[in-house]
Design a protein around this motif. Structure first.
Motif, PDB file in Angstrom:
ATOM      1  N   GLU A  52       0.853  -1.184   0.000  1.00 46.08           N
ATOM      2  CA  GLU A  52       0.000   0.000   0.000  1.00 46.08           C
ATOM      3  C   GLU A  52       0.884   1.228   0.000  1.00 46.08           C
ATOM      4  OE1 GLU A  52      -3.625   0.615   2.225  1.00 46.08           O
ATOM      5  OE2 GLU A  52      -3.401  -1.423   2.952  1.00 46.08           O
TER       6      GLU A  52
ATOM      7  N   VAL B 142       0.766   5.090   1.019  1.00 45.26           N
ATOM      8  CA  VAL B 142      -0.039   6.031   1.798  1.00 45.26           C
ATOM      9  C   VAL B 142       0.636   7.403   1.757  1.00 45.26           C
ATOM     10  CG1 VAL B 142      -1.017   6.510   4.060  1.00 45.26           C
ATOM     11  CG2 VAL B 142      -0.712   4.148   3.318  1.00 45.26           C
ATOM     12  N   PRO B 143      -0.008   8.408   1.132  1.00 39.49           N
ATOM     13  CA  PRO B 143       0.592   9.743   1.125  1.00 39.49           C
ATOM     14  C   PRO B 143       0.481  10.388   2.506  1.00 39.49           C
ATOM     15  CG  PRO B 143      -1.506   9.756  -0.040  1.00 39.49           C
ATOM     16  CD  PRO B 143      -1.224   8.337   0.342  1.00 39.49           C
ATOM     17  N   TYR B 144       1.555  11.079   2.931  1.00 37.45           N
ATOM     18  CA  TYR B 144       1.516  11.706   4.254  1.00 37.45           C
ATOM     19  C   TYR B 144       1.959  13.161   4.238  1.00 37.45           C
ATOM     20  CZ  TYR B 144       6.584  11.012   4.584  1.00 37.45           C
ATOM     21  OH  TYR B 144       7.929  11.038   4.358  1.00 37.45           O
ATOM     22  N   GLY B 145       2.328  13.696   3.107  1.00 32.85           N
ATOM     23  CA  GLY B 145       2.737  15.100   3.094  1.00 32.85           C
ATOM     24  C   GLY B 145       3.019  15.595   1.691  1.00 32.85           C
TER      25      GLY B 145
ATOM     26  N   ILE C 135       4.740  14.740  -3.647  1.00 34.70           N
ATOM     27  CA  ILE C 135       4.041  14.115  -2.528  1.00 34.70           C
ATOM     28  C   ILE C 135       4.969  13.127  -1.844  1.00 34.70           C
ATOM     29  CG2 ILE C 135       2.088  12.661  -1.903  1.00 34.70           C
ATOM     30  CD1 ILE C 135       0.617  13.787  -4.324  1.00 34.70           C
TER      31      ILE C 135
ATOM     32  N   LYS D  64       5.390   9.824   0.437  1.00 39.05           N
ATOM     33  CA  LYS D  64       4.549   8.637   0.596  1.00 39.05           C
ATOM     34  C   LYS D  64       5.246   7.601   1.465  1.00 39.05           C
ATOM     35  CE  LYS D  64       2.753   9.251  -4.043  1.00 39.05           C
ATOM     36  NZ  LYS D  64       2.688   8.710  -5.377  1.00 39.05           N
ATOM     37  N   HIS D  65       4.444   6.857   2.219  1.00 39.05           N
ATOM     38  CA  HIS D  65       4.917   5.690   2.951  1.00 39.05           C
ATOM     39  C   HIS D  65       4.582   4.456   2.122  1.00 39.05           C
ATOM     40  CE1 HIS D  65       6.120   7.391   6.741  1.00 39.05           C
ATOM     41  NE2 HIS D  65       4.971   8.020   6.896  1.00 39.05           N
TER      42      HIS D  65
END
Length: 191
Positions: free
Chosen positions: A124, A126-129, A139, A141-142
């Motif tokens: 997965e 997951v964008p975080y900032g 962007i 992302k994790h």
């Protein structure tokens, strides 16, 4: 009716397509276009001259007088023509069964078993900032890897080498035992 025309115009301004409005109100696409065009011209040319009071008086007069002789039809004015136009279209269904909001217990159990046995995503993102400004930014992302390469879980061979190397070395293969002096990662490669 005036309220229906206003709703069509506002929906069009909000981004509804002519085809969607045609289906929603049961009117031909040509009629939707004429209504939108008429309302646009009214608000661009007539409304600035008559103002809010004149607009409300015109609405009231249209509702009181015109509606007495010709009642308004807010939906389905062109359904018969639309049916003739679309008569040869085939309707496709995704599933053959009717869906139920409250299915029987047997079906609920089947759903539960199905979703419990279904595997999740392997990876997965997951964008975080966001860093930067406008189109030059990017962007952050994790990457969450649940199984396979780069996952946080280790192989069973690695666990076995870590557990058995000191206590029970006879349970390891000769290659694993020989390579255990280089560390458990090298020993767990299996050659």
């Amino acid at each position: 009716s005036p309220s229906c025309r206003m709703e069509i115009y506002q929906s069009y301004l909000q981004g509804w397509t002519v085809a969607d409005l045609s289906d929603k109100f049961g009117l031909l696409p040509e009629r939707i276009k004429v209504i939108v065009w008429g309302m646009h011209n009214f608000f661009q040319e007539v409304y600035p001259k008559i103002g809010e009071t004149g607009f409300r008086l015109a609405l009231r007069a249209e509702k009181e007088h015109y509606n007495q002789f010709f009642p308004y039809v807010d939906y389905g004015n062109d359904l018969s023509i639309m049916a003739l136009r679309n008569g040869s279209e085939q309707i496709y269904r995704i599933n053959r069964k009717e869906t139920d909001r409250n299915p029987p217990d047997k079906l609920k159990k089947e759903f539960k078993v199905f979703w419990e046995n279904k595997k999740g995503k392997q990876t997965e993102i997951v964008p975080y900032g966001f860093v930067g400004k406008g189109p030059k930014g990017y962007i952050l992302k994790h990457f969450i890897v649940r199984r396979g390469y780069n996952s946080t879980r280790v192989l069973n061979r690695f666990k076995n080498v870590c557990y058995y190397a000191d206590k029970y070395p006879n349970l390891l293969s000769d290659n694993q035992l020989h390579n255990s002096k280089y560390g458990p990662r090298v020993a767990s490669k299996g050659w």
